[in-house]
Motif scaffolding. Structure first.
Motif, PDB file in Angstrom:
ATOM      1  N   ASN A   1       0.868  -1.162  -0.002  1.00  0.00           N
ATOM      2  CA  ASN A   1       0.013  -0.023   0.239  1.00  0.00           C
ATOM      3  C   ASN A   1       0.989   1.107  -0.013  1.00  0.00           C
ATOM      4  O   ASN A   1       0.501   2.204  -0.745  1.00  0.00           O
ATOM      5  CB  ASN A   1      -0.977   0.037   1.265  1.00  0.00           C
ATOM      6  N   GLU A   2       1.785   1.262   0.856  1.00  0.00           N
ATOM      7  CA  GLU A   2       2.617   2.509   0.876  1.00  0.00           C
ATOM      8  C   GLU A   2       3.404   2.667  -0.456  1.00  0.00           C
ATOM      9  O   GLU A   2       3.804   3.741  -1.134  1.00  0.00           O
ATOM     10  CB  GLU A   2       3.911   2.100   1.869  1.00  0.00           C
ATOM     11  N   VAL A   3       3.997   1.391  -1.108  1.00  0.00           N
ATOM     12  CA  VAL A   3       4.684   1.630  -2.242  1.00  0.00           C
ATOM     13  C   VAL A   3       3.629   2.240  -3.565  1.00  0.00           C
ATOM     14  O   VAL A   3       3.980   2.873  -4.298  1.00  0.00           O
ATOM     15  CB  VAL A   3       5.177   0.184  -2.773  1.00  0.00           C
ATOM     16  N   GLU A   4       2.236   1.683  -3.575  1.00  0.00           N
ATOM     17  CA  GLU A   4       1.327   2.182  -4.474  1.00  0.00           C
ATOM     18  C   GLU A   4       1.144   3.417  -4.264  1.00  0.00           C
ATOM     19  O   GLU A   4       1.027   4.168  -5.183  1.00  0.00           O
ATOM     20  CB  GLU A   4       0.021   1.293  -4.378  1.00  0.00           C
ATOM     21  N   ALA A   5       1.189   4.043  -3.055  1.00  0.00           N
ATOM     22  CA  ALA A   5       1.000   5.663  -2.657  1.00  0.00           C
ATOM     23  C   ALA A   5       2.034   6.458  -3.328  1.00  0.00           C
ATOM     24  O   ALA A   5       1.638   7.485  -3.864  1.00  0.00           O
ATOM     25  CB  ALA A   5       0.914   5.815  -1.366  1.00  0.00           C
ATOM     26  N   LEU A   6       3.434   5.768  -3.209  1.00  0.00           N
ATOM     27  CA  LEU A   6       4.493   6.293  -3.820  1.00  0.00           C
ATOM     28  C   LEU A   6       4.313   6.390  -5.297  1.00  0.00           C
ATOM     29  O   LEU A   6       4.653   7.456  -5.920  1.00  0.00           O
ATOM     30  CB  LEU A   6       5.715   5.743  -3.221  1.00  0.00           C
TER      31      LEU A   6
ATOM     32  N   ALA B   1       1.695   6.377  -7.234  1.00  0.00           N
ATOM     33  CA  ALA B   1       0.743   7.624  -7.352  1.00  0.00           C
ATOM     34  C   ALA B   1       1.523   8.878  -7.658  1.00  0.00           C
ATOM     35  O   ALA B   1       1.369   9.774  -8.406  1.00  0.00           O
ATOM     36  CB  ALA B   1      -0.322   7.519  -6.550  1.00  0.00           C
ATOM     37  N   ILE B   2       2.251   9.227  -6.465  1.00  0.00           N
ATOM     38  CA  ILE B   2       3.172  10.481  -6.544  1.00  0.00           C
ATOM     39  C   ILE B   2       3.981  10.600  -7.635  1.00  0.00           C
ATOM     40  O   ILE B   2       4.178  11.710  -8.281  1.00  0.00           O
ATOM     41  CB  ILE B   2       3.589  10.577  -5.116  1.00  0.00           C
ATOM     42  N   LEU B   3       4.696   9.469  -8.083  1.00  0.00           N
ATOM     43  CA  LEU B   3       5.609   9.410  -8.904  1.00  0.00           C
ATOM     44  C   LEU B   3       5.002   9.917 -10.282  1.00  0.00           C
ATOM     45  O   LEU B   3       5.431  10.668 -11.064  1.00  0.00           O
ATOM     46  CB  LEU B   3       6.373   7.881  -9.216  1.00  0.00           C
ATOM     47  N   ASP B   4       3.703   9.145 -10.638  1.00  0.00           N
ATOM     48  CA  ASP B   4       3.016   9.418 -11.857  1.00  0.00           C
ATOM     49  C   ASP B   4       2.722  10.810 -11.907  1.00  0.00           C
ATOM     50  O   ASP B   4       2.701  11.313 -12.912  1.00  0.00           O
ATOM     51  CB  ASP B   4       1.749   8.499 -11.856  1.00  0.00           C
ATOM     52  N   GLU B   5       2.442  11.460 -10.738  1.00  0.00           N
ATOM     53  CA  GLU B   5       1.636  12.809 -10.668  1.00  0.00           C
ATOM     54  C   GLU B   5       2.915  13.900 -11.075  1.00  0.00           C
ATOM     55  O   GLU B   5       2.737  14.815 -11.819  1.00  0.00           O
ATOM     56  CB  GLU B   5       1.125  13.028  -9.598  1.00  0.00           C
ATOM     57  N   ARG B   6       4.015  13.545 -10.511  1.00  0.00           N
ATOM     58  CA  ARG B   6       5.227  14.284 -10.877  1.00  0.00           C
ATOM     59  C   ARG B   6       5.861  13.996 -12.222  1.00  0.00           C
ATOM     60  O   ARG B   6       6.393  14.863 -12.802  1.00  0.00           O
ATOM     61  CB  ARG B   6       6.304  14.128  -9.651  1.00  0.00           C
TER      62      ARG B   6
ATOM     63  N   GLU C   1      10.129  17.716 -16.786  1.00  0.00           N
ATOM     64  CA  GLU C   1      10.797  18.167 -17.972  1.00  0.00           C
ATOM     65  C   GLU C   1      11.571  16.879 -18.634  1.00  0.00           C
ATOM     66  O   GLU C   1      12.065  16.201 -18.000  1.00  0.00           O
ATOM     67  CB  GLU C   1      12.088  19.307 -18.153  1.00  0.00           C
ATOM     68  N   ALA C   2      11.350  16.647 -19.952  1.00  0.00           N
ATOM     69  CA  ALA C   2      11.877  15.682 -20.652  1.00  0.00           C
ATOM     70  C   ALA C   2      13.451  15.447 -20.678  1.00  0.00           C
ATOM     71  O   ALA C   2      14.062  16.847 -20.768  1.00  0.00           O
ATOM     72  CB  ALA C   2      11.453  15.857 -22.103  1.00  0.00           C
ATOM     73  N   GLU C   3      14.133  14.706 -20.332  1.00  0.00           N
ATOM     74  CA  GLU C   3      15.584  14.451 -20.308  1.00  0.00           C
ATOM     75  C   GLU C   3      16.236  15.257 -19.141  1.00  0.00           C
ATOM     76  O   GLU C   3      17.427  15.746 -19.072  1.00  0.00           O
ATOM     77  CB  GLU C   3      16.091  14.834 -21.542  1.00  0.00           C
ATOM     78  N   SER C   4      15.337  15.856 -18.265  1.00  0.00           N
ATOM     79  CA  SER C   4      15.941  16.219 -17.037  1.00  0.00           C
ATOM     80  C   SER C   4      16.539  15.358 -16.008  1.00  0.00           C
ATOM     81  O   SER C   4      16.018  14.236 -15.928  1.00  0.00           O
ATOM     82  CB  SER C   4      14.836  17.128 -16.479  1.00  0.00           C
ATOM     83  N   PRO C   5      17.299  15.601 -15.284  1.00  0.00           N
ATOM     84  CA  PRO C   5      17.904  14.886 -13.888  1.00  0.00           C
ATOM     85  C   PRO C   5      16.647  14.559 -13.106  1.00  0.00           C
ATOM     86  O   PRO C   5      16.494  13.068 -12.920  1.00  0.00           O
ATOM     87  CB  PRO C   5      18.809  15.590 -13.149  1.00  0.00           C
ATOM     88  N   LEU C   6      15.717  15.271 -12.963  1.00  0.00           N
ATOM     89  CA  LEU C   6      14.646  15.007 -11.991  1.00  0.00           C
ATOM     90  C   LEU C   6      13.585  13.691 -12.732  1.00  0.00           C
ATOM     91  O   LEU C   6      13.260  12.948 -12.053  1.00  0.00           O
ATOM     92  CB  LEU C   6      13.558  16.111 -11.849  1.00  0.00           C
ATOM     93  N   ARG C   7      13.447  14.001 -13.892  1.00  0.00           N
ATOM     94  CA  ARG C   7      12.694  13.094 -14.743  1.00  0.00           C
ATOM     95  C   ARG C   7      13.190  11.584 -14.603  1.00  0.00           C
ATOM     96  O   ARG C   7      12.488  10.447 -14.569  1.00  0.00           O
ATOM     97  CB  ARG C   7      12.563  13.335 -16.111  1.00  0.00           C
ATOM     98  N   ALA C   8      14.750  11.625 -14.693  1.00  0.00           N
ATOM     99  CA  ALA C   8      15.220  10.254 -14.815  1.00  0.00           C
ATOM    100  C   ALA C   8      15.380   9.654 -13.431  1.00  0.00           C
ATOM    101  O   ALA C   8      15.124   8.581 -13.468  1.00  0.00           O
ATOM    102  CB  ALA C   8      16.867  10.485 -15.193  1.00  0.00           C
ATOM    103  N   SER C   9      15.310  10.445 -12.495  1.00  0.00           N
ATOM    104  CA  SER C   9      15.178   9.727 -10.953  1.00  0.00           C
ATOM    105  C   SER C   9      13.814   9.333 -10.927  1.00  0.00           C
ATOM    106  O   SER C   9      13.588   8.229 -10.262  1.00  0.00           O
ATOM    107  CB  SER C   9      15.634  10.816 -10.062  1.00  0.00           C
ATOM    108  N   LEU C  10      12.754  10.339 -11.204  1.00  0.00           N
ATOM    109  CA  LEU C  10      11.504   9.520 -11.080  1.00  0.00           C
ATOM    110  C   LEU C  10      11.143   8.215 -12.162  1.00  0.00           C
ATOM    111  O   LEU C  10      10.594   7.332 -11.435  1.00  0.00           O
ATOM    112  CB  LEU C  10      10.294  10.685 -11.606  1.00  0.00           C
ATOM    113  N   GLU C  11      11.741   8.318 -13.084  1.00  0.00           N
ATOM    114  CA  GLU C  11      11.686   7.021 -13.840  1.00  0.00           C
ATOM    115  C   GLU C  11      12.291   5.927 -13.470  1.00  0.00           C
ATOM    116  O   GLU C  11      11.676   4.835 -13.260  1.00  0.00           O
ATOM    117  CB  GLU C  11      11.961   7.216 -15.226  1.00  0.00           C
ATOM    118  N   ALA C  12      13.310   5.986 -12.821  1.00  0.00           N
ATOM    119  CA  ALA C  12      14.315   4.977 -11.987  1.00  0.00           C
ATOM    120  C   ALA C  12      13.352   4.519 -10.909  1.00  0.00           C
ATOM    121  O   ALA C  12      13.263   3.281 -10.864  1.00  0.00           O
ATOM    122  CB  ALA C  12      15.490   5.530 -11.639  1.00  0.00           C
ATOM    123  N   GLN C  13      12.838   5.148 -10.154  1.00  0.00           N
ATOM    124  CA  GLN C  13      11.879   4.838  -8.965  1.00  0.00           C
ATOM    125  C   GLN C  13      10.594   3.995  -9.403  1.00  0.00           C
ATOM    126  O   GLN C  13      10.116   3.194  -8.985  1.00  0.00           O
ATOM    127  CB  GLN C  13      11.451   6.060  -8.133  1.00  0.00           C
TER     128      GLN C  13
END
Length: 440
Positions: free
Chosen positions: A397-402, A404-409, A414-426
């Motif tokens: 449940n905790e992982v699924e909540a995370l 949902a946050i990842l999908d929202e962010r 921005e494409a090819e940004s460090p933030l996007r790369a981190s979110l996609e890795a998670q």
């Protein structure tokens, strides 16, 4: 007043109707009738009935003494809960024990000052406590002040009683009300005995004190060697020392003082940790025995947590063989052996979002606030989860909540940004975690 040792006539007592035909016309005494009438007039009859368990017919002026004793003992228990003091140390606190230190970094720090029971030379030991302890100390001070005033008004009081009139008198003392049998004449240089906590059981609902299966399992996790008096269905046998131990357990389990902080040589991650571990930090020096109890309890809790790793609840993303390697030294039955492993640093247990990290070294990837490496999401090709992680399906449940946050962010990153790369890795780590627990 009558000379010491001389029996008082029944007409002496104001809270009853005299039976010896005295009416006060000659002596000037005033009679108020039964004490229950006075209690009703001052609005405390229901209060006394509720907390002393006595009915209207049973309430006497001595019932007020019982209630005042109960206030002092409830305050004692409150201070023990929020200080980790021994009962002997709290029992001997003075009325001026509460201090408030105004620290420029931490704000108001509430401290109890008293004597330790092990080091007689240390009369200035300090215990950090909750701001709410002020309420308990204030209530206990009111009772102590009332009893001091009562004792000093007794001409036949013991000489030592007069010495208690200073601000440093004890927070808990003798019952010295005029109707008390021995309090005003007792030698106040000798401390009264500490009552059993069971005497204050009227404070609690017996059914709430009955041990449930969940209570028993939790208690066994904390204390593997419980005696037979602890059993499902029985009333929990309260003892003062349990409050001290429970405080240590809650501190360990709260997350404010983590085992990870111990790996970093007790660095101060939160304010609470700074206060707890800070030897001479902000001029606060904690009781060494409380620290020892905390550390011992920490290892007992850690030992129980380590034992759970061998159960079917946890799974390694690298398969059963890797899990067997991780838990090979952990015995599911020998709690003492596992506790020793924890003390020696041979086995480690750290909660992370996906489950448990068993690495003995600090994690350079985060692990708590970023699961990219835990779940192998930082690898674009073949997933390579951390070799030291054990997944816990209970975290789904905790992982699924995370997720949902990842999908929202991800929707705004921005494409090819460090933030996007981190979110996609998670996000990939979440998918790897879900796939692994579905194979169980």
């Amino acid at each position: 007043m009558t000379p010491q040792g001389q029996k008082k006539p029944k007409s002496f007592y104001p809270l009853r109707w005299p039976t010896d035909e005295a009416n006060g016309q000659q002596t000037g005494r005033q009679y108020y009738g039964q004490f229950i009438d006075t209690a009703r007039r001052f609005g405390i009859a229901d209060l006394l009935e509720r907390w002393t368990g006595r009915s209207d017919r049973e309430i006497r002026v001595q019932t007020l003494t019982s209630y005042l004793n109960l206030v002092s003992r409830a305050g004692l228990g409150y201070l023990l809960n929020f200080s980790l003091m021994r009962v002997e140390e709290a029992w001997n606190l003075r009325t001026n024990c509460l201090q408030i230190e105004k620290d420029p970094s931490f704000g108001d720090i509430y401290i109890l000052q008293g004597c330790t029971t092990k080091t007689m030379s240390d009369s200035q030991a300090l215990w950090v406590t909750s701001p709410s302890a002020r309420v308990a100390v204030k209530a206990m001070q009111v009772v102590a002040n009332l009893r001091t005033e009562s004792a000093l008004s007794e001409p036949n009081a013991h000489p030592e009683t007069k010495a208690t009139a200073s601000e440093s008198r004890y927070l808990i003392g003798y019952a010295t009300e005029p109707w008390s049998k021995r309090g005003s004449k007792a030698n106040h240089s000798l401390r009264p005995g500490i009552p059993y906590l069971a005497r204050a059981l009227q404070l609690f609902d017996p059914e709430q004190m009955r041990i449930t299966q969940k209570d028993f399992e939790l208690a066994r996790m904390v204390t593997p060697t419980l005696s037979d008096e602890f059993a499902v269905g029985k009333i929990w046998p309260l003892a003062w020392h349990q409050l001290r131990r429970t405080g240590a357990v809650n501190m360990q389990a709260s997350g404010l003082v983590s085992d990870a902080s111990l790996q970093f040589q007790l660095k101060h991650v939160t304010r609470a940790m700074s206060l707890y571990y800070g030897q001479n930090h902000s001029r606060v020096r904690l009781d060494e025995k409380a620290h020892t109890l905390y550390v011992r309890t920490m290892y007992e809790v850690l030992g129980r947590q380590l034992q759970q790793l061998a159960s079917d609840r946890f799974v390694s993303p690298h398969g059963e063989k890797r899990k067997s390697e991780i838990v090979r030294l952990i015995s599911a039955t020998d709690a003492r052996k596992v506790i020793n492993l924890a003390k020696k640093g041979i086995a480690s247990y750290r909660s992370v979002l996906l489950g448990i990290c068993t690495s003995r070294a600090p994690c350079p990837y985060g692990g708590i606030d970023n699961i990219a490496h835990c779940g192998g999401g930082d690898s674009l090709e073949q997933p390579k989860p951390c070799a030291d992680v054990l997944y816990d399906p209970a975290q789904l449940n905790e992982v699924e909540a995370l997720e949902a946050i990842l999908d929202e962010r991800l929707a705004t990153a921005e494409a090819e940004s460090p933030l996007r790369a981190s979110l996609e890795a998670q996000k990939r780590s979440v998918e790897n975690y879900r796939h692994a627990i579905q194979q169980m």
